[in-house]
Design an enzyme around this catalytic site. Structure first.
Site, PDB file in Angstrom:
ATOM      1  N   ALA A 264       1.118  -1.099  -0.035  1.00  0.00           N
ATOM      2  CA  ALA A 264      -0.295   0.049   0.076  1.00  0.00           C
ATOM      3  C   ALA A 264       0.600   1.079  -0.049  1.00  0.00           C
ATOM      4  CB  ALA A 264      -1.090  -0.388   1.029  1.00  0.00           C
ATOM      5  N   GLU A 266       0.884   5.873   1.547  1.00  0.00           N
ATOM      6  CA  GLU A 266       0.413   6.597   1.870  1.00  0.00           C
ATOM      7  C   GLU A 266       0.880   7.904   0.811  1.00  0.00           C
ATOM      8  OE1 GLU A 266       3.570   5.001   1.927  1.00  0.00           O
ATOM      9  OE2 GLU A 266       5.090   6.670   2.698  1.00  0.00           O
ATOM     10  N   HIS A 299      -0.801   1.833  10.131  1.00  0.00           N
ATOM     11  CA  HIS A 299       1.307   2.258   8.750  1.00  0.00           C
ATOM     12  C   HIS A 299       0.264   3.140   7.755  1.00  0.00           C
ATOM     13  CE1 HIS A 299       5.078   0.756   7.832  1.00  0.00           C
ATOM     14  NE2 HIS A 299       4.621   1.771   5.713  1.00  0.00           N
ATOM     15  N   GLU A 300       0.102   3.068   7.056  1.00  0.00           N
ATOM     16  CA  GLU A 300      -0.210   3.989   5.441  1.00  0.00           C
ATOM     17  C   GLU A 300      -1.148   5.592   6.338  1.00  0.00           C
ATOM     18  OE1 GLU A 300       1.446   3.463   3.212  1.00  0.00           O
ATOM     19  OE2 GLU A 300       1.141   1.800   3.656  1.00  0.00           O
ATOM     20  N   GLU A 322      10.259   4.825   6.931  1.00  0.00           N
ATOM     21  CA  GLU A 322       9.893   3.724   7.113  1.00  0.00           C
ATOM     22  C   GLU A 322       9.923   2.492   8.114  1.00  0.00           C
ATOM     23  OE1 GLU A 322       7.359   2.423   4.923  1.00  0.00           O
ATOM     24  OE2 GLU A 322       7.830   3.311   3.564  1.00  0.00           O
TER      25      GLU A 322
HETATM   26  N1  ARG Z   1       6.063   3.415   1.376  1.00  0.00           N
HETATM   27  C1  ARG Z   1       4.948   2.284   1.326  1.00  0.00           C
HETATM   28  C2  ARG Z   1       5.005   1.851   2.597  1.00  0.00           C
HETATM   29  O1  ARG Z   1       4.008   1.972   2.906  1.00  0.00           O
HETATM   30  C3  ARG Z   1       5.825   1.425   0.404  1.00  0.00           C
HETATM   31  C4  ARG Z   1       6.369   1.861  -1.454  1.00  0.00           C
HETATM   32  C5  ARG Z   1       7.529   1.189  -1.599  1.00  0.00           C
HETATM   33  N2  ARG Z   1       8.036   1.513  -3.092  1.00  0.00           N
HETATM   34  C6  ARG Z   1       9.003   0.428  -2.986  1.00  0.00           C
HETATM   35  N3  ARG Z   1       9.233   0.986  -4.582  1.00  0.00           N
HETATM   36  N4  ARG Z   1       9.198  -0.487  -3.095  1.00  0.00           N
HETATM   37  O2  ARG Z   1       5.039   1.426   2.953  1.00  0.00           O
HETATM   38 ZN    ZN Z   2       5.368   2.591   5.021  1.00  0.00          ZN
END
Ligand code: ARG
Ligand code: ZN
Length: 861
Positions: A264, A266, A299-300, A322
């Site tokens: 997902a 954000e 999380h998001e 993260e």
């Molecule tokens: N920011 C997103 C999260 O909630 C994941 C984004 C993943 N992007 C990627 N290029 N793998 O963790």
């Molecule tokens: Zn994240």
């Protein structure tokens, strides 16, 4: 055709700020499935000399103008990845018109079409597939977005922020204008257009603002979004009470899409979710699905503060958002579902994925210092180990000072793109502590080993850390160690906390009683491996009487891992495994846990679940993975045999009555019930097949239905095919359940071997462009079918490599992620090492994408 250039790593040490600031950005989308036109208007001011460099990939430039003057071709340079404007005035307005083809965008990055709808994914570097732009997280701006599209096909037009205008447009089209008042980097941009079912609700924030909440899903799916909506409201409240963080925009939206590269995203005010992490109801989703949805929705949402309001200066700082956000979602889940059980699940996942990564060729620090493709760094190390570092910080500082540091961070860095140093400095400033040594946790890759040595009156803790790729020498890191002395009738000391700063420390034991056992690293207070001198008797004692639930569970895991390692060795050398005293004692301790009224069902189910093949391989050298898998099967069978008299009554006692609830207590009951069914199946209990069949036929929830199907598929025979067909027919129209149907088959020993698997890729429901489906079949095969994947004839590897290369031609990110399954090779026997090395060389020779080449190249070493 590849548009990416030869690998040139990006270095942390090369960071320089952008030479312009973007005072505002306007994006005007004329949405058409095959040719979307984007008009980008940037109002810029210069901050340093030099040309303006804008990233762009896979898009067509139509025109560029500065202050209304169209630039001639000689006034800019255009490459496959960049638009470079010389002579940009210090303050001016730049207009760029580009075109892209969303219907042909199989990378699922940038603007693409999924299920007939437009959607976007920009993190990390997808915005450059939409328009030419400084696609880096430290360039923040306020965005105004206008979307125009066909009204009947795309009734909903969504973007970040608040809708400020909408209306009709010529030719059966309509438009909407969205403004996001919070400056943001372009990776948080989102646009969605299409037809949806909607679920609406609202939330009143702590300052009394009413926020409409909307979830957009496929037609007919709205009832399946109820649980996500409930999780969202609980998350919003939790962030207020636990961290003092209130929601900021006037509305919050979530959209579910079926074609998505990961979990997902954000995007500010408009989260986009893989539908597998949003849609659930009792009949079609497992308890694990519910649990994951709750944690990912949280999380998001939590990213709104940790990620969006304060973002990252560059992608090396990815753990800043993260790691912190994973920590926050883990704490949320612990509050919702019970801290001990949550901790056990989080550590189990950390050990299975992150410890393996840290011990192999892809090892990297929580904050890496270089990368080729940033997409390859969305790893267990950055996410899960990153979260462990925040947890240690909290343990070291105490809850109150931790909160003070967080408050300071939010207050002083709001609206900025920050670094890990600034984060740590916030805790130093707020608490007056020196945390400089703590930074080593971010810089040194690898899992430290904590050696524990005791005599009658003291204990000595010593840390060590082996070299990892590119890092030869390592320094000691501050390590919080929670421990306690346990006697034969229970604890004989209070829990103690020792912080190991140097290589080694000796502390006095509070009581020097003979016949005591040390319970070390309670709650897994540091992400390390323990080298302990405890013996079987000590672990049995801890399993029975450690007041720390985590360590009580972990003692059982340690015993099981030791048993499995011995069993694997025996099977490898052609000996028959035998039931010995250690096994008998272990199963007696399991039995005592199962029958105890003091532990909840979730805990009991976790105690019954044995370590994975991956965990066994980590403890051994040059091992045969199919022997490890046989050892697991054999242990299950032995446990089932020895608990024969207990499992059936347990199973019967745990039958559900009354309406379905996804809550932790009900889920725990199902988990334990299905664990007993699985053990009956593993030991060919005469009741196993009839019970599994009955449960499969009568199930009213997916946890029971799927568990029964898995047990049946392990028992084998004709009933397997019948059940699988029945399941398929029942769920044909629910893609998330059909993913499970593929997964069950990918994880079983198929009667026709690899041909059956190939046949499944030809099944009419198989879709090689859909990442969920490919992960269900190909991903599960590589990660959870050791017997077939590691078949010594090499056919499992051949199949897997072909699938990776096929995926790479469309979607390099997902291909590179799949290829990570080969990282285990240094732990395998010589024959398989050679086979996998050949596969990796074949991948490198096939002209892979830059994503895949970075992963395959690093694994090969
Ligand atoms: N920011 C997103 C999260 O909630 C994941 C984004 C993943 N992007 C990627 N290029 N793998 O963790
Ligand atoms: Zn994240």
């Amino acid at each position: 055709m590849r548009t990416d250039t030869a690998p040139r790593p990006t270095l942390l040490s090369d960071y320089t700020p952008y030479n312009f600031s973007l005072d505002s950005v306007t994006l005007d989308f004329d949405l058409r499935v095959e040719a979307t036109q984007v008009t980008t208007t940037l109002s810029v001011s210069r901050k340093a000399g030099g040309p303006m460099r804008l990233n762009g990939e896979g898009i067509t430039l139509k025109s560029v103008s500065i202050d209304g003057q169209i630039l001639a071709r000689k006034d800019y340079q255009l490459t496959q990845t960049e638009l470079v404007l010389d002579n940009v005035p210090d303050n001016c307005v730049i207009e760029i018109i580009t075109q892209c083809n969303p219907s042909q965008n199989a990378t699922l990055m940038g603007l693409y079409v999924s299920g007939g709808r437009f959607c976007t994914q920009c993190e990390a570097e997808g915005f450059r597939r939409i328009t030419y732009y400084p696609d880096r997280p430290d360039v923040l701006s306020v965005f105004t977005v206008k979307i125009t599209a066909d009204k009947s096909k795309f009734p909903y037009l969504l973007a970040n922020g608040n809708m400020t205008d909408n209306g009709e447009a010529p030719g059966g089209r309509h438009f909407a204008v969205w403004e996001d008042p919070f400056p943001k980097p372009c990776y948080l941009f989102a646009l969605v257009a299409g037809d949806f079912d909607i679920l609406e609700d609202s939330f009143t924030t702590m300052s009394g603002r009413d926020i409409p909440l909307t979830i957009y899903v496929d037609r007919g799916d709205a009832p399946r979004a109820d649980y996500a909506m409930d999780a969202l409201k609980r998350s919003m409240r939790w962030d207020e009470t636990a961290f003092g963080r209130e929601y900021d925009l006037d509305r919050f939206m979530i959209v579910a899409v079926r074609d998505f590269n990961f979990g997902a995203m954000e995007n500010k005010g408009l989260n986009i979710f893989n539908s597998s992490l949003l849609l659930a109801d009792g009949p079609s989703a497992t308890d694990m699905n519910f649990e994951r949805i709750e944690s990912v929705v949280a999380h998001e949402y939590f990213h709104n503060w940790t990620g969006n309001r304060i973002t990252c200066r560059d992608w090396f700082q990815l753990c800043l958002k993260e790691g912190f956000t994973v920590f926050r979602d883990q704490e949320f889940s612990a509050d919702q579902r019970g801290a001990a059980v949550q901790r056990i699940k989080d550590v189990r996942a950390l050990r299975a994925r992150q410890f393996a990564e840290d011990a192999g060729p892809l090892a990297h620090p929580v904050r890496p210092s270089q990368y080729e493709k940033i997409d390859n760094f969305y790893t267990a190390t950055i996410y899960e180990k990153g979260a462990e570092l925040i947890r240690m910080l909290k343990t070291l500082l105490g809850a109150d000072d931790f909160r003070k540091g967080c408050d300071y961070y939010f207050e002083t860095l709001d609206g900025t793109a920050a670094t890990v140093e600034q984060f740590i400095e916030s805790f130093e400033a707020a608490t007056d502590r020196d945390l400089s040594q703590f930074m080593l946790w971010y810089e040194q890759a690898g899992t430290p080993v904590l050696d524990v040595k005791r005599d009658s009156s003291s204990v000595t803790f010593t840390q060590s850390l082996r070299a990892t790729p590119g890092q030869k020498t390592k320094r000691p890191m501050p390590m919080p160690i929670k421990w306690q002395v346990i006697g034969k009738d229970g604890p004989v000391s209070d829990p103690q906390m020792t912080v190991l700063n140097g290589a080694s420390i000796t502390v006095d034991l509070p009581n020097d009683r003979p016949d005591t056992t040390l319970s070390v690293l309670q709650d897994f207070s540091s992400p390390v491996r323990i080298n302990s001198r405890n013996e079987t008797g000590d672990y049995l004692r801890l399993m029975g009487g450690d007041p720390n639930s985590f360590n009580r569970w972990d003692a059982g895991q340690t015993l099981a891992t030791k048993l499995l390692s011995t069993l694997t060795g025996a099977i490898e050398s052609g000996r028959m495994p035998r039931v010995d005293t250690a096994l008998r004692d272990y199963v007696s301790a399991l039995r005592a846990t199962l029958l105890s009224p003091d532990f909840d069902n979730n805990f009991k189910a976790l105690t019954l679940s044995s370590p994975s093949v991956m965990t066994i391989l980590q403890t051994r050298k040059a091992s045969d993975p199919t022997a490890a898998a046989l050892a697991v099967d054999w242990l299950h069978r032995a446990i089932g045999d020895r608990l024969r008299g207990d499992l059936l009554p347990l199973y019967n006692d745990l039958q559900d009555s009354g309406p379905f609830s996804p809550d932790a207590a009900a889920a725990g009951r199902r988990a334990l019930k299905n664990a007993s069914l699985a053990l009956m199946g593993a030991s060919f209990h005469p009741q196993a097949a009839p019970l599994a069949l009955e449960q499969f036929n009568d199930a009213t929830n997916m946890t029971d239905e799927l568990s029964a199907l898995v047990t049946l598929s392990q028992l084998g025979g004709r009933r397997v095919d019948q059940s699988l067909s029945r399941f398929y027919e029942k769920w044909e129209h629910n893609p998330l359940v059909i993913d499970k149907w593929f997964a069950v088959q990918a994880m079983r020993k198929l009667p026709g071997g690899i041909h059956d698997l190939s046949d499944l890729t030809e099944h009419s429901a198989y879709d090689r462009r859909n990442p969920n489906r490919v992960r269900a079949l190909v991903g599960n095969f590589a990660m959870s079918n050791p017997h077939m994947f590691h078949n010594i004839d090499g056919t499992g590897y051949d199949f897997f490599t072909a699938q990776i290369l096929d995926m790479d031609s469309r979607n390099p990110q997902v291909a590179a992620r799949l290829a990570g399954a080969y990282e285990i090779w240094p732990k395998l026997d010589k024959a398989r090492q050679a086979l996998i090395q050949d596969q990796l060389r074949a991948i490198m020779a096939a002209g892979p994408s830059q994503n895949l080449s970075e992963i395959a190249g690093k694994i090969l070493g």
